[in-house]
Design an enzyme around this catalytic site. Sequence first.
Site, PDB file in Angstrom:
ATOM      1  N   PHE A  11      30.436  26.704  32.641  1.00 16.47           N
ATOM      2  CA  PHE A  11      29.405  27.304  33.495  1.00 16.47           C
ATOM      3  C   PHE A  11      28.905  28.621  32.903  1.00 16.47           C
ATOM      4  CE2 PHE A  11      29.397  30.382  37.235  1.00 16.47           C
ATOM      5  CZ  PHE A  11      28.015  30.359  37.386  1.00 16.47           C
ATOM      6  N   GLY A  36      34.198  21.731  30.670  1.00 16.37           N
ATOM      7  CA  GLY A  36      32.870  21.929  30.106  1.00 16.37           C
ATOM      8  C   GLY A  36      32.122  20.624  29.920  1.00 16.37           C
ATOM      9  N   SER A 116      39.189  39.030  34.844  1.00 19.90           N
ATOM     10  CA  SER A 116      38.829  38.620  36.210  1.00 19.90           C
ATOM     11  C   SER A 116      39.232  39.694  37.209  1.00 19.90           C
ATOM     12  CB  SER A 116      39.529  37.303  36.550  1.00 19.90           C
ATOM     13  OG  SER A 116      39.429  37.016  37.917  1.00 19.90           O
ATOM     14  N   TYR A 140      47.512  33.244  37.411  1.00 20.62           N
ATOM     15  CA  TYR A 140      46.209  33.365  36.755  1.00 20.62           C
ATOM     16  C   TYR A 140      45.827  34.830  36.572  1.00 20.62           C
ATOM     17  CZ  TYR A 140      41.134  33.457  36.275  1.00 20.62           C
ATOM     18  OH  TYR A 140      39.859  33.723  35.846  1.00 20.62           O
ATOM     19  N   GLU A 264      45.284  30.687  54.219  1.00 18.51           N
ATOM     20  CA  GLU A 264      46.399  31.619  54.050  1.00 18.51           C
ATOM     21  C   GLU A 264      46.231  32.388  52.746  1.00 18.51           C
ATOM     22  OE1 GLU A 264      51.302  31.565  53.871  1.00 18.51           O
ATOM     23  OE2 GLU A 264      50.163  29.704  54.120  1.00 18.51           O
TER      24      GLU A 264
END
Length: 722
Positions: A11, A36, A116, A140, A264
């Site tokens: 993206f 991808g 991120s 992550y 949650e």
Amino acid sequence: MKVLITGGYGFIGSHVADRFYKEGYEVHIIDNLVTGKKENVTFKHKFYHLSIDDPKCRKVFAAYNFDIVVHLAAQASVATSMHNPTYDAQSNIVGLVQMLKFATEYKVKKFIFASSAAVYGEQSELPITEGVHTNPISPYGLSKLMGEKYCNNWAASQGLSSICFRFSNVYGPRQTHEGEGGVVSIFLNRLLTNHKLYVHGDGNQTRDFIYVEDVAFAIYRASQSTLTGIYNLSTNTEASVNDLIHHYESFHGAVETVQVASREGDIQRSVLNNARIIQDLDWAPLYTFEEGLQKTYEWGASSKPVEQAVVKEKKVVPNWYTNIKPYLENFILFFVLSVIVMSVDIPIFSVFEVGIFYIITLGAIYGNRQAFFAVCLSISLLLVDYFRQGREIVSLLYDTTFFFQISIFLFIGLVVGYSVQRKNIKIAEQQETLDDLQTRHDFLETIHEELRDVKDELQLRVLNNEDSFGKIYSITKELNEVEPEKIFTHTIEVVQKTMRCENVSIYLLNEDQTYLRLVASSYLLGEKPRTSSLKVADTRYIQQIISTKTIFANRNLLANVPEMAAPIFYDNKIKAILTINDLPFSSFSNYHENLFKVISGLIETSLNRAFEYIRLTEESRYIGQSIILQPDVFHEILNSKMLAKEKYNMPYALLKIQVDAGVLQQVAGKAHQLLRETDYIGYIEDKLFVLLSNTTKEDVSFIVNRFNNAGIETEDYHGVLV
């Protein structure tokens, strides 16, 4: 200018690729196509189907001198990282480290890493600035934080200029229905397929949504700057889920929503401060949330989304079932045969025959383990049948027929089971070898095609150049060889014609970079003495080339020093040195220095392809495991020496070694220790030959004496090799 984008079919990656292409860059993409899509990038580019942790990525870096690397490839799902943190670390940490390593080795000027907002975790003070204490709550986020630390470490210790962007929630065209910021695309898809929108909680949760083209432009701007460090990439604006729905209503009309329970661990508010990036990079987001959504909606409406069907996942067979399946099939077959045998009144020898059939069948299908299990069951069936005949176990201990039958069972089970098992292992090994060779072949073929494209494109540019060195196009076709010796010889003519000079030489550098051996030269004997070898420690201009890894130009007109010299690289090391002399005075300029650089680059590309070909075909070039070349290879190298002799009077010598076939490899190994890196040993018509490069008649007598002192009988060979 060349840019490598990892995850370039994704993206964000596809939009970054679009931006660099519009700015005139040659775009290269590494993507494993897990998420991808090739259709995301429609312009001409170079693509490599690889994972970023694949060692083959080195070949991509080695084949091209990338100016910029934009590292976007990653495992981007928080849920996946929670479920499989090992996979997350392998992709996001190990893959990044490999990219950093290759970027450093191959002198990349700028490395851009996509981090991120997940590195922040829960924060009480908003908007979040780069200086707050990071507290990732998922593997992550942790892997992205570690990625930033690796980039900073590489910048400090290796001098790699890098910048890390902490993305807020990126949205826009081509986004899938997963990942951070996916609510925009999820809602869009449901709208366009006439489904209700499910809102978790009251819809007042806020996020910092940034349009993907703003992200792509920031990455491009950063690649052109000297900026390094860690920056938020965001709009510094909060927008709620209810705001998102309101905007969609203005484009689409009435929207039906359904309120469901809050998720949650869902963060209620999130917004990143972008003051630093605005000030330091002179960048600002161009699209408001409404404008970005408008463009995203228009893209979605034109791309005809389909309903999200329930995908039936392929059932994964549990390991325990795979392991127990052979035993179940074995037992079922045994049960069927037992019923048949026991239900019919037949002689006992028939039970024995059934047992043999049963053992052979299971052994042939599964191998030794099931064959042994079948032997045990067959013996039990035999015992049952004996007991049914009224025999006692004590009497069986003295029955030679019973023991003979058991022995036959064991013998057949071992022979059949072992043979089948060995065959299966052999097939598996051969298949594994075949798969590995196929993978290497496919990858090498891809790199070869890319190198040809680059060379053809460069030749076309030179052909159309106003300064009209278009004849390079026809000349460089001579470099299209896979044998280095042929390229060495053709190099002389190529450089002579393009640089308009008479005296050209090419030297090979040995492994420890102490000596250079002359492999081709246009100096005519008697006109100027050939220097057959150079000692690096005694040659200052060679030392300068090795230390700087750049072209040397003799601007001070030093005596006994070539006017220009260029390094030829292979596997990121200097493999050879190309030198020229007797340039016309008018050609001693920056223009001709750049031309020499272009020509040496073409020669380097051809030699790299040849060296790589030799490495991959090494097993077929030599006889067995020896250092003796196959006859056809030896002939090809000899023909190259003959051509160099004819064109440039490059001397060579061919010696025949008297040797018995039984000690062929031992003698060849001893002879190899007395030779230089540029000499060759071959075996033709039951004779062992030594091909000596750049060797005069005076040198031959000296070399023959060395061989004789080592106990090897040789003679100067003047015959014809057929």
